[in-house]
Design an enzyme around this catalytic site. Structure first.
Site, PDB file in Angstrom:
ATOM      1  N   LYS A  84      27.332 -15.086 -83.609  1.00 40.08           N
ATOM      2  CA  LYS A  84      26.044 -15.666 -83.884  1.00 40.08           C
ATOM      3  C   LYS A  84      26.062 -16.322 -85.068  1.00 40.08           C
ATOM      4  CE  LYS A  84      21.137 -14.879 -83.197  1.00 40.08           C
ATOM      5  NZ  LYS A  84      19.835 -13.876 -82.959  1.00 40.08           N
ATOM      6  N   SER A 159      17.161 -14.885 -79.378  1.00 38.78           N
ATOM      7  CA  SER A 159      17.736 -15.907 -80.309  1.00 38.78           C
ATOM      8  C   SER A 159      19.163 -16.044 -80.302  1.00 38.78           C
ATOM      9  CB  SER A 159      17.338 -15.875 -81.726  1.00 38.78           C
ATOM     10  OG  SER A 159      17.725 -14.453 -82.105  1.00 38.78           O
ATOM     11  N   SER A 183      16.277 -10.304 -78.970  1.00 36.40           N
ATOM     12  CA  SER A 183      17.424 -11.250 -79.168  1.00 36.40           C
ATOM     13  C   SER A 183      18.714 -11.325 -78.659  1.00 36.40           C
ATOM     14  CB  SER A 183      17.416 -11.802 -80.545  1.00 36.40           C
ATOM     15  OG  SER A 183      16.047 -12.442 -80.888  1.00 36.40           O
TER      16      SER A 183
END
Lengths: 469, 469
Positions: A84, A159, A183
Site C-alpha cells: 500500500k 482505504s 481499511s
C-alpha cells in the site's frame, strides 16, 4: 462487466511455493507474469501507483539464486507482492494518495517491509490508497480511485483499495494494507478476497504513515484465509524461523497456535442489524456462508458507544497528524478529505480522554461475548460495492451515509484491537460479500480454523469464478 | 503577624516515634494535642474542613494498645495526620472543596489511606483543598480559603493549602496532599514546610478524586525532608515491612535506596529564570540555601513547550472529569473555577494527542540534564506568598499572572513524572521560600541526601522560628 483476470487469480501462495520448489516456475517468471498483468490490466483498475520493474526483477533473481542454493526463506520466498502506498519501501515513491507527498521517496523500509524482504518476497510496486487512508470508499486519492474488478464503475472500497483490487484481479497473490476502521477488510470484502487485520500491534506499524495511532493496524490481503495466515505468520514473527517453511509440511495452510483444538472453534453469529442497517440479501448470503450458528447480540446501546468512541479517537488522532498541513497548505487536500479533517479538528480534548476510557469499558462488555464463544461471525460490510462517488444509499429501509455503512461492522474491532478476518462469502447480484470472523487475541488459530470450515459452495473469490482452496 | 504555633511545630515524626516508644507520650495524648490545637488555632487558618475527634481517639487507643503489646507498625504508628479533602476516608465527609459535593461522605478508603491506617497513623481530619484541586492559590474553595500561618492575610498556596498550613502551624506533624502541577510543593514552600511529590504512580491514586489523571500525584507534607521520606516509604511500600521500623536504627532518617552512595549526589543548579520570571531575592535566598553548585540551563524553547504541554494535557483531562457537572449544574462551581473549566473545554483533541507525544520527547531532552547530575536544584516557587485573592503581580520587571507564576517551576516535573521535593530555604521579608530538588525515578535516595546536606542556616521551617533537624 468483470475485467479479465491476471495470472494469480486462483493461484495462491501455497501452490506458488510448491511450484517454485518443484522447478515448475521461477520467481523471475512469476515476477514477469505480475509485471505483464499490471501493464495489461491495471489501466481499468488503477490498483497500482508505482511499479518497480527493475527492483522486482533484481529481487526475483536473488530469490531464485537463493532457492537454487537451498537457502529457503519460507512461503513468500520469490512471491510477487504489492505494498500500500503509505507503507515505506526504501527508494520507492510513497504518496499517501496525497498531493502533499507528490514526488516523495521513502528513505527506509517500514518494519513490515523489512520482514517481507527477509521472507524473500518480491515487491513489484505500491498500491492505491484513499488519501492518507482517510476514507473507506477508495475513490478519493491524488493518484485516482482504485476500481472494483467485479465492476470497474464501482468502488473497490478503501482505504487499501489498490491492494484489494490487485489481489482480486490476480495481478499479485498477496498485498499489504492498513486497517484503522476496516481499511483492509472493507475492500477485501467488496472485491471478493480475504483480508486479515491482526491484533493491535501484532505486525509493527513503524514506517507506516499514521492515520490514527491507537486504531491503526497493518494487515494482509490474499486470495484466501490460508494465504493470509501464511503471510501473517511471517510478518508477525520476530525471527525468520517462526514463520515456518513450505517443506516442513506441518505449516501448509494449518492455523497458527495449538493444533489440537483447531477444529473446535465455538463460533457464534453476531446479529449485524444490532450494529447498523443492513442489506437483508447480504446478511442472508453471509449467514448461509457461515453455516448454522447460535446467534448473539451486542447489549443495547453498545453499538452507538462503539461508533462514538471510534469517531472521537480517530478524529483527534488524525487531526494531530495533519495539523501542520491543514494550517499551511489546505488546498492540497482532496476537498472531501479536507472537509472531514476540518470536522476532526473540532473534536474536543475531553471527549478524546473519555473515549480512551470508554475503550477499556467497552472491551470488558464485548469481551463477555467471548466467554462462551471463541469467534464471532458477521458480515464484513452490510452492503455490496456502491458505484464510485456514491455518498448516500438506501439500506434496510433507511437512507444512510455510504461511509458510515462501510465502516459500521468493521470499526468496532479496531476500537477493541481484536483480530478480524474477512473471507469471500458468495455474491449478491454478482458482487462479492464477505464473512467477517472476530476473536480475542490468542485465539487466531480458531479464527482461521473457523474460516476453513465454512461450506464450500459459498466461497466465491476472484471475479467471474469460484476458487476452492 | 504569624499565628501562634501548635504542638507539632519543630516536633517531627522521628522524635514522636521515639517518645511514643520510650513511654514519654501516648498516641491518645498526641491526638488530644492535635485536636486541641485545631480547636484553638484553626479559625485563623481554615486548614481543616472536617475534624473526626471520635475516630481519631478510637484510632489512637488502638495504636496505644498495639504498641503496648509490642505490635509496632513503624514510624507513623500513633502519629496524628491530616488528609486532603479529596482523598477518600471511609465514613468522613469529602467535599473536594466544592458545593457539588456538599454533604458527600466517602464510602471506602483511598489506597493511600489504607496504607496510612496499615502504618498505624491516626487520621484527625480532612484539610482544605482549592475547589477540585483546580488552582495553586488555595483561595477558591466552598469550604473557604486556607490561610498562610506566616501571615493569615496571605495565600497558603494550593491546592493542598490546608495540609501545608496545618503542618506549618504545628497542628499535625504530617499531612497527605495531591500534586498535579505543584499542589503539594507550592503550598509547602509558601508555608515553610517540606513537601514531596514522588515519581508518577509511586503512591497509588486510587480513591483520590482526579484532576488530571496523567499528571496527578499523591504526595506528603511534613516539617522536614526526613519526615517526608519516612512517610513516603510507608505509603509507597506494598508491604508493611518495606517501610522500616523505628527500632531498626538503619531507617532513622536515612534515605531510601543504596546507602553507599547517599552522600555522593551530583547536584546542579537549574537556572529558574529560564523557566519563568523570578523575584531576584527569592532566587538569591534559595541559591544560598542550596550551596555552591554548577549551573545548568534548559535548552532554549523547552520551558515554553513544557508549559504548553502541561496546559493541553491538564485542560483536556480536567474537562473530561467535569463534563457532566458543567452541563448540569455549572452554578455550583466557584466562578473562577467555572471560567477556567470553560476554557479547558475548548482544548482541541488533536492538541492533547500531540501533547502526549511531546511528553516523551521532552522527557528525553530534559533527561539529558541528568546524564551528568543526579539532582537538579531550583526554587520551588519564584515568589513569596501573595495576598489572598491577588491575581496579578510584578515579577522580574514583568506583570505576570499569579497562577502562572506559582505553577511555573513545579509543573514541568509533573509533565515528566519526576520525583520532586521542596524543603524550607529561609525567608524573604519574613515569608518562607522553598528549595526544590528534582531527580529521575530511582535516585530518590540521592534527592533526600542532597536535601539533608544543605547548609543549616538556611533551613527556616515553622513560622517565627528555625528548626534544625
Amino acid at each position: 462487466m468483470p475485467i479479465s483476470l491476471g495470472p494469480f487469480a486462483g493461484r495462491g501462495i501455497t501452490e506458488l511455493a510448491r511450484d517454485l520448489r518443484a522447478g515448475r516456475t521461477t520467481s523471475a517468471e512469476l515476477t514477469e507474469l505480475a509485471l505483464d498483468a499490471i501493464a495489461r490490466l491495471d489501466q481499468q483498475l488503477n490498483a497500482f501507483v508505482t511499479v518497480d520493474a527493475d527492483g522486482a526483477r533484481a529481487a526475483a533473481r536473488r530469490a531464485d539464486g537463493e532457492l537454487a542454493e537451498g537457502a529457503d526463506r519460507g512461503h513468500l520466498h520469490g512471491v510477487p507482492v504489492g505494498v500500500k502506498d503509505l507503507i515505506m519501501v526504501a527508494g520507492l515513491p510513497v504518496t499517501m494518495g496525497s498531493r502533499h507527498f507528490a514526488g516523495h521517496v521513502a528513505e527506509t523500509d517500514a518494519e513490515c517491509v523489512t520482514r517481507l524482504r527477509r521472507a524473500g518476497a518480491v515487491i513489484v510496486g505500491t498500491t492505491t490508497t484513499h488519501e492518507f487512508a482517510y476514507g473507506p470508499t477508495g475513490d478519493r486519492s491524488a493518484t485516482g480511485p482504485s476500481r472494483n474488478p467485479h465492476d470497474p464503475a464501482r468502488m473497490s472500497g478503501g482505504s487499501s483499495g489498490g491492494s484489494a483490487a490487485a489481489v482480486a484481479a490476480g495481478l499479485v497473490p498477496l498485498a499489504l494494507g492498513t486497517d484503522t476502521g476496516g481499511s483492509v477488510r472493507i475492500p477485501a470484502a467488496l472485491c471478493g478476497v480475504a483480508g486479515f487485520k491482526p491484533a493491535y500491534g501484532a505486525i509493527p506499524a513503524d514506517g507506516v504513515f499514521p492515520l490514527s495511532r491507537t486504531l491503526d493496524h497493518v494487515g494482509v490481503l490474499a486470495g484466501d484465509e490460508r494465504d493470509c495466515l501464511l503471510a501473517y505468520r511471517l510478518l508477525a514473527a520476530t525471527a525468520p524461523a517462526e514463520g515456518g517453511h513450505p517443506e516442513s509440511g506441518a505449516d501448509h495452510g494449518t492455523p497458527a497456535g495449538p493444533p489440537g483444538d483447531a477444529g473446535a472453534a465455538r463460533v457464534a453469529w453476531l446479529d449485524p442489524t444490532g450494529l447498523f442497517a443492513c442489506d437483508a440479501r447480504v446478511v442472508s448470503a453471509v449467514r448461509a456462508a457461515a453455516g448454522p450458528l447460535e446467534e448473539v447480540r451486542l447489549p443495547a446501546g453498545i453499538a452507538g458507544e462503539l461508533r462514538e468512541t471510534y469517531s472521537a479517537v480517530q478524529s483527534a488522532e488524525t487531526a494531530a497528524v495533519h495539523a501542520g498541513r491543514l494550517a499551511e497548505a489546505p488546498e492540497l487536500f482532496d476537498p472531501e478529505v479536507l472537509e472531514r479533517l476540518r470536522v476532526a479538528f473540532e473534536m474536543p480534548g475531553w471527549r478524546y480522554v473519555r473515549a480512551m476510557d470508554e475503550r477499556s469499558r467497552l472491551a470488558e462488555i464485548v469481551g463477555a461475548l467471548f466467554d462462551r464463544h471463541d469467534v464471532l461471525a458477521l458480515p464484513t460490510v452490510p452492503l455490496t460495492a456502491p458505484p464510485l462517488d456514491r455518498r448516500e444509499t438506501r439500506l434496510g429501509g433507511e437512507t444512510v451515509a455510504v461511509r458510515a455503512a462501510l465502516l459500521a461492522l468493521t470499526s468496532p474491532w479496531n476500537v477493541l484491537g481484536l483480530p478480524a478476518l474477512t473471507v469471500p462469502a458468495g455474491t449478491v447480484d454478482g458482487l462479492p460479500v464477505g464473512l467477517q470472523l472476530v476473536c480475542p487475541p490468542g485465539r487466531e488459530h480458531l479464527l482461521f480454523a473457523a474460516a476453513a470450515r465454512r461450506p464450500a459452495p459459498h466461497r466465491a473469490a476472484a471475479p467471474g469464478r469460484d476458487v476452492q482452496p
